[in-house]
Scaffold this motif. Structure first.
Motif, short mmCIF file in Angstrom:
data_model
loop_
_atom_site.label_atom_id
_atom_site.label_comp_id
_atom_site.label_asym_id
_atom_site.label_seq_id
_atom_site.Cartn_x
_atom_site.Cartn_y
_atom_site.Cartn_z
N ARG A 101 0.83 -1.21 0.00
CA ARG A 101 0.00 0.00 0.00
C ARG A 101 0.87 1.26 0.00
O ARG A 101 0.49 2.29 -0.57
CB ARG A 101 -0.93 -0.01 1.22
N LEU A 102 2.02 1.16 0.65
CA LEU A 102 2.94 2.30 0.68
C LEU A 102 3.42 2.66 -0.73
O LEU A 102 3.61 3.84 -1.05
CB LEU A 102 4.14 1.97 1.58
N VAL A 103 3.60 1.64 -1.58
CA VAL A 103 4.01 1.88 -2.97
C VAL A 103 2.99 2.78 -3.66
O VAL A 103 3.33 3.80 -4.27
CB VAL A 103 4.14 0.55 -3.75
N TRP A 104 1.70 2.40 -3.56
CA TRP A 104 0.65 3.18 -4.23
C TRP A 104 0.48 4.56 -3.58
O TRP A 104 0.33 5.57 -4.28
CB TRP A 104 -0.68 2.45 -4.20
N ASN A 105 0.50 4.60 -2.25
CA ASN A 105 0.29 5.87 -1.55
C ASN A 105 1.40 6.88 -1.82
O ASN A 105 1.15 8.07 -1.92
CB ASN A 105 0.15 5.61 -0.04
N ASN A 106 2.64 6.38 -1.91
CA ASN A 106 3.76 7.27 -2.24
C ASN A 106 3.56 7.89 -3.62
O ASN A 106 3.80 9.09 -3.81
CB ASN A 106 5.08 6.50 -2.22
N CYS A 107 3.14 7.06 -4.56
CA CYS A 107 2.92 7.55 -5.92
C CYS A 107 1.84 8.62 -5.94
O CYS A 107 1.99 9.67 -6.57
CB CYS A 107 2.53 6.39 -6.84
N LYS A 108 0.76 8.38 -5.23
CA LYS A 108 -0.35 9.34 -5.23
C LYS A 108 0.00 10.60 -4.44
O LYS A 108 -0.51 11.68 -4.73
CB LYS A 108 -1.61 8.67 -4.65
N ALA A 109 0.88 10.44 -3.46
CA ALA A 109 1.30 11.62 -2.68
C ALA A 109 2.20 12.54 -3.51
O ALA A 109 2.15 13.77 -3.36
CB ALA A 109 2.04 11.18 -1.42
N TYR A 110 3.01 11.95 -4.39
CA TYR A 110 3.97 12.77 -5.15
C TYR A 110 3.40 13.28 -6.46
O TYR A 110 3.73 14.38 -6.91
CB TYR A 110 5.24 11.95 -5.43
N ASN A 111 2.52 12.48 -7.09
CA ASN A 111 1.97 12.86 -8.39
C ASN A 111 0.60 13.51 -8.24
O ASN A 111 -0.15 13.20 -7.33
CB ASN A 111 1.86 11.62 -9.29
N GLN A 112 0.30 14.38 -9.16
CA GLN A 112 -0.95 15.13 -9.11
C GLN A 112 -2.14 14.21 -9.33
O GLN A 112 -2.09 13.29 -10.15
CB GLN A 112 -0.93 16.23 -10.18
N GLU A 113 -3.20 14.45 -8.61
CA GLU A 113 -4.42 13.66 -8.77
C GLU A 113 -4.93 13.77 -10.19
O GLU A 113 -5.01 14.86 -10.76
CB GLU A 113 -5.50 14.14 -7.79
N GLY A 114 -5.26 12.62 -10.79
CA GLY A 114 -5.73 12.62 -12.16
C GLY A 114 -4.64 12.39 -13.19
O GLY A 114 -4.92 12.15 -14.36
N SER A 115 -3.37 12.45 -12.74
CA SER A 115 -2.25 12.22 -13.66
C SER A 115 -2.17 10.74 -14.03
O SER A 115 -2.79 9.89 -13.38
CB SER A 115 -0.94 12.67 -13.03
N TYR A 116 -1.39 10.43 -15.06
CA TYR A 116 -1.28 9.05 -15.54
C TYR A 116 -0.82 8.11 -14.43
O TYR A 116 -1.45 7.08 -14.16
CB TYR A 116 -0.30 9.01 -16.72
N LEU A 117 0.27 8.44 -13.74
CA LEU A 117 0.79 7.56 -12.70
C LEU A 117 -0.16 7.44 -11.52
O LEU A 117 -0.28 6.38 -10.89
CB LEU A 117 2.16 8.04 -12.23
N TYR A 118 -0.83 8.53 -11.20
CA TYR A 118 -1.80 8.51 -10.12
C TYR A 118 -2.91 7.49 -10.42
O TYR A 118 -3.30 6.70 -9.56
CB TYR A 118 -2.40 9.92 -9.94
N LYS A 119 -3.41 7.53 -11.68
CA LYS A 119 -4.48 6.62 -12.07
C LYS A 119 -4.01 5.16 -12.07
O LYS A 119 -4.74 4.25 -11.66
CB LYS A 119 -5.01 7.00 -13.46
N ILE A 120 -2.77 4.94 -12.54
CA ILE A 120 -2.23 3.59 -12.56
C ILE A 120 -2.09 3.05 -11.13
O ILE A 120 -2.41 1.89 -10.85
CB ILE A 120 -0.85 3.56 -13.26
N ALA A 121 -1.63 3.90 -10.21
CA ALA A 121 -1.48 3.49 -8.81
C ALA A 121 -2.83 3.11 -8.22
O ALA A 121 -2.95 2.10 -7.50
CB ALA A 121 -0.85 4.61 -7.99
N GLU A 122 -3.86 3.89 -8.53
CA GLU A 122 -5.21 3.58 -8.03
C GLU A 122 -5.72 2.26 -8.60
O GLU A 122 -6.31 1.45 -7.89
CB GLU A 122 -6.17 4.71 -8.40
N LYS A 123 -5.46 2.04 -9.89
CA LYS A 123 -5.93 0.81 -10.54
C LYS A 123 -5.24 -0.43 -9.95
O LYS A 123 -5.89 -1.42 -9.61
CB LYS A 123 -5.67 0.88 -12.05
N LEU A 124 -3.91 -0.34 -9.79
CA LEU A 124 -3.16 -1.47 -9.23
C LEU A 124 -3.51 -1.70 -7.76
O LEU A 124 -3.54 -2.84 -7.29
CB LEU A 124 -1.66 -1.23 -9.39
#
Length: 277
Positions: A105-128
């Protein structure tokens, strides 16, 4: 009443298996550091996640220096990635599947914390993250967790049982135990006599490591494996199971003597012969 001041087990390790960090799952024949409490299933789940589409950004630590992300260490206090989690599973870092889930969960949360909501990586983190939770809930309901407080010191009976069970496992499995102690609790090991003779001081094993190892050893006992084999048909226990059963019988006789705590050293060997365990 029996008291333990220093409970030690001396072992002669004839074979020491190296911990392999490969893409394949560890072989079923050895005492894996992920053999209990759902850890092997978590390994499979992390492996599955690592093969998903668009997962590349989460496989290795973020190389923020090369990428020029100078603010990354300021935003992300505890970096985490799937490759690190897999390595930790292989090295016996975790004792419960919930700890693995926390890092995933830390992997996904770190990505969402650093990347803007709605960005490509943010969406991928949410999906995974969603895919992970769907599969993890099954593991959570199927597998027991272990001690509620893993830092609670083991009781006298816990130590006795652990010591008795150690006499019932094979030399290769014992080598796995020693490797785990080398990584997590070196103070519990001491070399005595010849090059390959190792003394395991149970009283010096940290509580968390003790509970983890006690579960591993318990799940590796010949009777546990025999019970599992019965569910799959009468296929025979094989040479390894027969050897382990013989070792258990010999060890049981030695362990039931008048001084159950201060036992003589045991020699665990892979070859045949003699009355040694």
């Amino acid at each position: 009443m029996v008291e333990i001041n220093t409970t030690a087990i001396s072992t002669t390790l004839l074979q020491r298996s190296k911990v392999a960090h490969t893409q394949k799952q560890p072989s079923a024949g050895r005492l894996s550091t992920m053999a209990d409490g759902g850890l092997s299933k978590m390994y499979q789940l992390v492996q599955w996640l690592s093969n998903q589409k668009d997962v590349d950004a989460f496989l290795d630590p973020v190389d923020w220096k090369t990428l020029g992300l100078t603010d990354y260490p300021l935003v992300i206090a505890h970096p985490m990635d799937l490759g690190t989690i897999k390595g930790r599973l292989e090295s016996g870092h975790y004792s419960k599947h919930a700890q693995v889930a926390e890092d995933v969960r830390l992997v996904w949360n770190n990505c969402k914390a650093y990347n803007q909501e709605g960005s490509y990586l943010y969406k991928i983190a949410e999906k995974l993250a969603g895919k992970f939770e769907e599969k993890y809930v099954k593991i959570k309901t199927e597998e027991p967790e272990g001690p509620e407080d893993e830092n609670q010191p083991p009781s006298l009976e816990d130590k006795r049982q652990f010591r008795a069970n150690m006499y019932k496992i094979t030399s290769d499995q014992l080598g796995e135990i020693v490797q785990t102690l080398e990584q997590q609790c070196q103070e519990a090991l001491a070399k005595v006599g010849g090059k390959d003779e190792i003394e395991i001081n149970i009283d010096k094993i940290a509580p968390r490591t003790f509970h983890f190892l006690a579960n591993l050893v318990k799940n590796s006992l010949p009777e546990k494996k025999a019970a599992g084999a019965k569910k799959q048909k009468k296929s025979g226990s094989g040479a390894g199971g027969a050897a382990a059963a013989a070792a258990a019988s010999t060890a049981g006789g030695a362990a039931s003597g008048g001084a159950p705590i201060s036992m003589p050293p045991m020699a665990v060997g892979g070859g045949g012969g003699g009355g040694s365990v």
